[in-house]
Enzyme design. Structure first.
Site, PDB file in Angstrom:
ATOM      1  N   LYS A  16       2.205  -3.137   2.186  1.00  0.00           N
ATOM      2  CA  LYS A  16       2.356  -4.555   2.526  1.00  0.00           C
ATOM      3  C   LYS A  16       1.584  -5.461   1.587  1.00  0.00           C
ATOM      4  O   LYS A  16       2.044  -6.537   1.216  1.00  0.00           O
ATOM      5  CB  LYS A  16       1.909  -4.791   3.973  1.00  0.00           C
ATOM      6  CG  LYS A  16       2.753  -4.058   5.011  1.00  0.00           C
ATOM      7  CD  LYS A  16       2.228  -4.254   6.413  1.00  0.00           C
ATOM      8  CE  LYS A  16       0.911  -3.553   6.660  1.00  0.00           C
ATOM      9  NZ  LYS A  16       0.987  -2.080   6.596  1.00  0.00           N
ATOM     10  N   LYS A  18       0.833  -5.189  -1.569  1.00  0.00           N
ATOM     11  CA  LYS A  18       1.531  -5.425  -2.837  1.00  0.00           C
ATOM     12  C   LYS A  18       2.645  -6.447  -2.667  1.00  0.00           C
ATOM     13  O   LYS A  18       2.787  -7.368  -3.482  1.00  0.00           O
ATOM     14  CB  LYS A  18       2.111  -4.116  -3.387  1.00  0.00           C
ATOM     15  CG  LYS A  18       3.037  -4.378  -4.574  1.00  0.00           C
ATOM     16  CD  LYS A  18       3.749  -3.155  -5.104  1.00  0.00           C
ATOM     17  CE  LYS A  18       4.804  -3.612  -6.111  1.00  0.00           C
ATOM     18  NZ  LYS A  18       5.422  -2.517  -6.843  1.00  0.00           N
ATOM     19  N   GLN A 224      -1.674  -2.651   9.506  1.00  0.00           N
ATOM     20  CA  GLN A 224      -1.228  -1.389  10.108  1.00  0.00           C
ATOM     21  C   GLN A 224       0.320  -1.334  10.120  1.00  0.00           C
ATOM     22  O   GLN A 224       0.945  -1.918   9.256  1.00  0.00           O
ATOM     23  CB  GLN A 224      -1.818  -1.205  11.511  1.00  0.00           C
ATOM     24  CG  GLN A 224      -3.314  -0.922  11.530  1.00  0.00           C
ATOM     25  CD  GLN A 224      -4.158  -2.173  11.506  1.00  0.00           C
ATOM     26  OE1 GLN A 224      -3.889  -3.147  12.180  1.00  0.00           O
ATOM     27  NE2 GLN A 224      -5.218  -2.141  10.730  1.00  0.00           N
ATOM     28  N   LYS A 331       7.603   2.925  -2.911  1.00  0.00           N
ATOM     29  CA  LYS A 331       7.324   4.263  -3.435  1.00  0.00           C
ATOM     30  C   LYS A 331       8.572   5.102  -3.674  1.00  0.00           C
ATOM     31  O   LYS A 331       8.553   6.329  -3.512  1.00  0.00           O
ATOM     32  CB  LYS A 331       6.339   5.002  -2.514  1.00  0.00           C
ATOM     33  CG  LYS A 331       4.936   4.387  -2.561  1.00  0.00           C
ATOM     34  CD  LYS A 331       3.883   5.347  -2.051  1.00  0.00           C
ATOM     35  CE  LYS A 331       2.491   4.856  -2.395  1.00  0.00           C
ATOM     36  NZ  LYS A 331       1.431   5.803  -2.018  1.00  0.00           N
TER      37      LYS A 331
END
Length: 425
Positions: A16, A18, A224, A331
């Site tokens: 988050k 980034k 989170q 990712k």
């Protein structure tokens, strides 16, 4: 002007920080709405890595206001450490950082209570980060807590002493071996409190309301992940706040009809830190490869993250409870080199095939049902355009969009700010 939300859709660590950093240029105000310093938002730009715990991820952009909202719990010592690092990098945070008077304060005795409670559980440990966050939220709901606005009151010290004394009695009740020197902890705490008091405190709900009236753009930043939500997560292995979209309303004082885009962040696979059920967790070489290539260690705790295949049952559930309007996949580069990928599209739940997220996902009740898709070998980290992405990766994205019925608008191909590919919504 509606408030846009940015949320994690898994068990946290989705990336988050980034994305907030990437999107900040589109917003005037970045507002953190819940959670505490167990969050670790990692930003990479200009060849340097930055980790934030409480301060919103827009802090490195000039001309932006960064708000710590009322739903956040603040550890002054950790907060001071973040400010010291910003100062060392010549970031003028005094002009751009404001704090809600209604945000609660984590005391040294909250951290000690956290440690005592966790130690008393033995093998049934939750996997707390021992930052005092749970006990602070307990004091909040128990109407005992101390808030940032209390620092402006003449009897602040008396309020502090009364609550700290109560905590020490509770620590003794746990009857566990916890060694501590409260005088030392308090000396560090009050030094940090002095720094905190030098910042600008605001009535944040009024601040945001007036900003909306002026037409200023606002991005609410979550911490989170949705599966750690106190109500909708994998209870009791959850955090102590509402990490879902509803938490932005209560954590900032924003009305539900004032929410605009709900941006959901997820990894191309799944990770989890700490204890709790994880249906798609891998214990083989594939899981080890994800961990190694993805550098899967907690930004706050350094704990290794458990890794597994993407769980669409859980992801679909998170999209549903948040009302997600667009997705961003992080990712994707970590999966390069896998010949075949697996995606969990349903569960075998007590002998029945289901596609919804059930009350209990413990391994004795749930077995993931996988769909296999082709992987890709290409290195994504130097790619900058959607047209450069491998055919198999585009097919993977198309598959996910079809399953989730929500567009994937960003694909991250590396940790750096520049390693971000925008796709048409």
């Amino acid at each position: 002007m509606a408030v846009d939300l940015l949320l994690g859709l898994q068990w946290g660590d989705e990336g988050k920080g980034k994305i907030v950093d990437v999107l900040t240029s589109n917003y005037k105000i970045i507002a953190r709405f819940q959670g505490g310093p167990n969050a670790g938002h990692t930003l990479v730009f200009n060849g340097k890595k930055h980790v934030l715990h409480t301060i919103p991820s827009g802090i490195f952009h000039e001309g932006k206001t960064n708000l710590v909202g009322n739903g956040v719990v603040i550890d002054p010592v950790i907060f001071k450490g973040e400010l010291d690092k910003l100062e060392a990098q010549q970031v003028d945070y005094r002009k751009s950082l404001v704090i809600s008077r209604k945000a609660h304060i984590i005391l040294p005795t909250h951290r000690l209570l956290d440690a005592a409670s966790e130690a008393s559980k033995g093998k049934a440990k939750i996997g707390s980060t021992l930052k005092g966050i749970g006990p602070t939220y307990m004091d909040k709901t128990g109407r005992n807590g101390l808030r940032v606005g209390d620092l402006e009151l003449s009897d602040w010290q008396e309020r502090y002493r009364a609550l700290a004394d109560k905590h020490e009695a509770m620590i003794a009740f746990y009857n566990v071996d916890i060694e501590y020197n409260l005088a030392e902890l308090e000396a560090e705490f009050f030094k940090a409190i002095a720094v905190l008091k030098s910042l600008k405190f605001i009535d944040s709900e009024e601040f945001i309301y007036q900003a909306q009236k002026r037409g200023e753009t606002i991005l609410a930043e979550g911490a989170q992940g949705s599966l750690l939500d106190i109500d909708f997560g994998t209870y009791p292995f959850v955090t102590s706040s509402n990490t879902t979209a509803a938490g932005a309303c209560t954590g900032l004082g924003v009305a539900p009809n004032q929410i605009g885009e709900v941006i959901g962040i997820f990894k191309a696979y799944t990770t989890r830190v700490g204890s709790g059920p994880f249906p798609t967790e891998l214990f083989d070489e594939d899981g080890a490869t994800m961990s190694r290539v993805g550098n899967e260690f907690g930004a706050t705790t350094g704990r290794p993250r458990r890794c597994g295949w993407l769980d669409l049952v859980a992801l679909r559930y998170a999209c549903q409870v948040n009302g997600v309007t667009q997705l961003m996949m992080m990712k994707g580069d970590v999966l390069s080199g896998f010949k075949t990928l697996k995606v969990c599209t349903a569960y075998n739940y007590k002998g029945e095939v289901i596609s919804h997220f059930p009350y209990n996902i413990e391994p004795e009740n749930v077995e993931p049902i996988y769909t296999e898709v082709d992987g890709w070998a290409e290195d994504l980290t130097e790619m900058s355009e959607s047209s450069q992405l491998p055919k198999a990766l585009n097919a993977y994205i198309d598959f996910l969009e079809k399953e989730l019925e929500i567009p994937i608008t960003i694909v991250s191909v590396g940790p750096d700010r520049k390693q971000t590919i925008f796709r048409k919504k």
